[in-house]
Write a protein that holds these residues in place. Structure first.
Motif, mmCIF file in Angstrom:
data_model
loop_
_atom_site.group_PDB
_atom_site.id
_atom_site.type_symbol
_atom_site.label_atom_id
_atom_site.label_comp_id
_atom_site.label_asym_id
_atom_site.label_seq_id
_atom_site.Cartn_x
_atom_site.Cartn_y
_atom_site.Cartn_z
ATOM 1 N N UNK A 279 35.059 52.489 30.076
ATOM 2 C CA UNK A 279 34.290 52.403 31.314
ATOM 3 C C UNK A 279 33.240 51.307 31.221
ATOM 4 N N UNK A 280 32.589 51.207 30.076
ATOM 5 C CA UNK A 280 31.538 50.197 29.900
ATOM 6 C C UNK A 280 32.103 48.786 29.977
ATOM 7 N N UNK A 281 33.235 48.549 29.312
ATOM 8 C CA UNK A 281 33.807 47.211 29.301
ATOM 9 C C UNK A 281 34.364 46.816 30.666
ATOM 10 N N UNK A 282 35.057 47.738 31.323
ATOM 11 C CA UNK A 282 35.615 47.419 32.633
ATOM 12 C C UNK A 282 34.520 47.149 33.660
ATOM 13 N N UNK A 283 33.352 47.721 33.439
ATOM 14 C CA UNK A 283 32.230 47.478 34.348
ATOM 15 C C UNK A 283 31.740 46.036 34.254
ATOM 16 N N UNK A 284 32.147 45.310 33.205
ATOM 17 C CA UNK A 284 31.747 43.915 33.057
ATOM 18 C C UNK A 284 32.466 43.008 34.058
ATOM 19 N N UNK A 285 33.580 43.485 34.617
ATOM 20 C CA UNK A 285 34.303 42.701 35.622
ATOM 21 C C UNK A 285 33.613 42.913 36.962
ATOM 22 N N UNK A 286 32.879 41.915 37.406
ATOM 23 C CA UNK A 286 32.145 42.034 38.660
ATOM 24 C C UNK A 286 33.028 41.601 39.828
ATOM 25 N N UNK A 287 33.123 42.452 40.814
ATOM 26 C CA UNK A 287 33.905 42.121 42.003
ATOM 27 C C UNK A 287 33.137 41.110 42.851
ATOM 28 N N UNK A 288 33.837 40.110 43.402
ATOM 29 C CA UNK A 288 33.169 39.140 44.275
ATOM 30 C C UNK A 288 32.488 39.843 45.441
ATOM 31 N N UNK A 289 31.365 39.330 45.857
ATOM 32 C CA UNK A 289 30.618 39.918 46.955
ATOM 33 C C UNK A 289 31.390 39.772 48.266
ATOM 34 N N UNK A 290 31.540 40.862 48.983
ATOM 35 C CA UNK A 290 32.249 40.835 50.261
ATOM 36 C C UNK A 290 31.421 40.045 51.276
ATOM 37 N N UNK A 291 32.105 39.218 52.060
ATOM 38 C CA UNK A 291 31.405 38.458 53.093
ATOM 39 C C UNK A 291 30.623 37.286 52.556
ATOM 40 N N UNK A 292 31.038 36.737 51.431
ATOM 41 C CA UNK A 292 30.308 35.626 50.830
ATOM 42 C C UNK A 292 30.624 34.297 51.509
ATOM 43 N N UNK A 293 31.635 34.289 52.382
ATOM 44 C CA UNK A 293 32.006 33.058 53.059
ATOM 45 C C UNK A 293 33.012 32.228 52.292
ATOM 46 N N UNK A 294 33.383 32.657 51.112
ATOM 47 C CA UNK A 294 34.384 31.927 50.333
ATOM 48 C C UNK A 294 35.793 32.299 50.791
ATOM 49 N N UNK A 295 36.731 31.440 50.476
ATOM 50 C CA UNK A 295 38.124 31.692 50.852
ATOM 51 C C UNK A 295 38.713 32.761 49.939
#
Length: 225
Positions: A70-86
């Motif tokens: 759980x600790x290691x998988x938490x290191x994968x940060x999901x991109x912020x929704x609505x950031x304007x990126x493709x």
């Protein structure tokens, strides 16, 4: 029979051991010794405490495995929704994060297979990738196959990088070792390997090489979208 002496270990100050210290040592042990060497006794020795001190924070080895995962998988940060990126940019960022996690902690894959996965461990990553692929215009079947292709490539590339680091240790880097090996081959039998030895060595540079392949894969998967 002669009793074997207990291994000498530096004990930690009383009352300083906590769950975070145990998990940190567990990650370090898994990264450097591998899953097969992970035991409660080995973990206690790494912490400089008696085995029962570890049991005062975790009831069993499996509980530590779950917490480390759980600790290691938490290191994968999901991109912020609505950031304007493709969607492509967000897919690239997310795949890079998974690659870096697996390359730095190759034991994660083992931890994901030794025990059933509960809750949202890792599931949120796959969910986001599928959403981004669908958002990019792929149909259901294409999105499913694209997600699988991206994860297969990412896992394979990360393991290649991790194993290269393990083989080289503190000695020469994988590129130098590969260049030396190919340059020593008989040129009449392996002309391309000998001639391209410098370029092949340069391609063993971990993250940059992964990104090169990832960009090519994304271009193909998202062509026309």
């Amino acid at each position: 029979m002669t009793n074997r002496p207990e291994p000498i270990r530096r004990r930690v100050p009383r009352n300083t051991l906590n769950r975070e210290r145990v998990l940190g040592a567990a990650v370090d042990l898994l990264d450097h010794a591998g899953p097969d060497a992970f035991t409660m006794r080995a973990l206690a020795q790494r912490l400089g405490v008696g085995t029962m001190a570890v049991y005062s924070h975790f009831k069993a080895k499996d509980e530590i495995i779950d917490a480390v995962r759980e600790r290691l998988l938490a290191e994968v940060e999901l991109p912020t929704v609505g950031s304007g990126r493709t969607p492509r940019d967000e897919l690239r960022e997310l795949c890079r994060a998974v690659y870096r996690l697996l390359a730095d902690h190759p034991s994660v894959l083992h931890l994901l297979t030794v025990r059933p996965v509960h809750g949202d461990e890792g599931t949120a990553v796959v969910e986001r990738i599928l959403g981004l692929l669908l958002g990019a215009g792929l149909d259901r079947s294409a999105a499913a196959r694209a997600q699988t292709a991206l994860m297969q490539y990412t896992v394979g590339a990360a393991l290649w990088t991790a194993r290269g680091r393990q083989r080289s240790g503190d000695q020469e880097d994988p590129g130098t070792r590969l260049r030396t090996r190919f340059a020593a081959l008989p040129a009449e039998r392996y002309p391309h390997l000998v001639d391209l030895a410098p370029e092949l060595a340069a391609a063993q540079d971990g993250l940059p090489q992964y990104e090169h392949g990832l960009d090519a894969l994304l271009s193909g998967l998202l062509a026309g979208h």
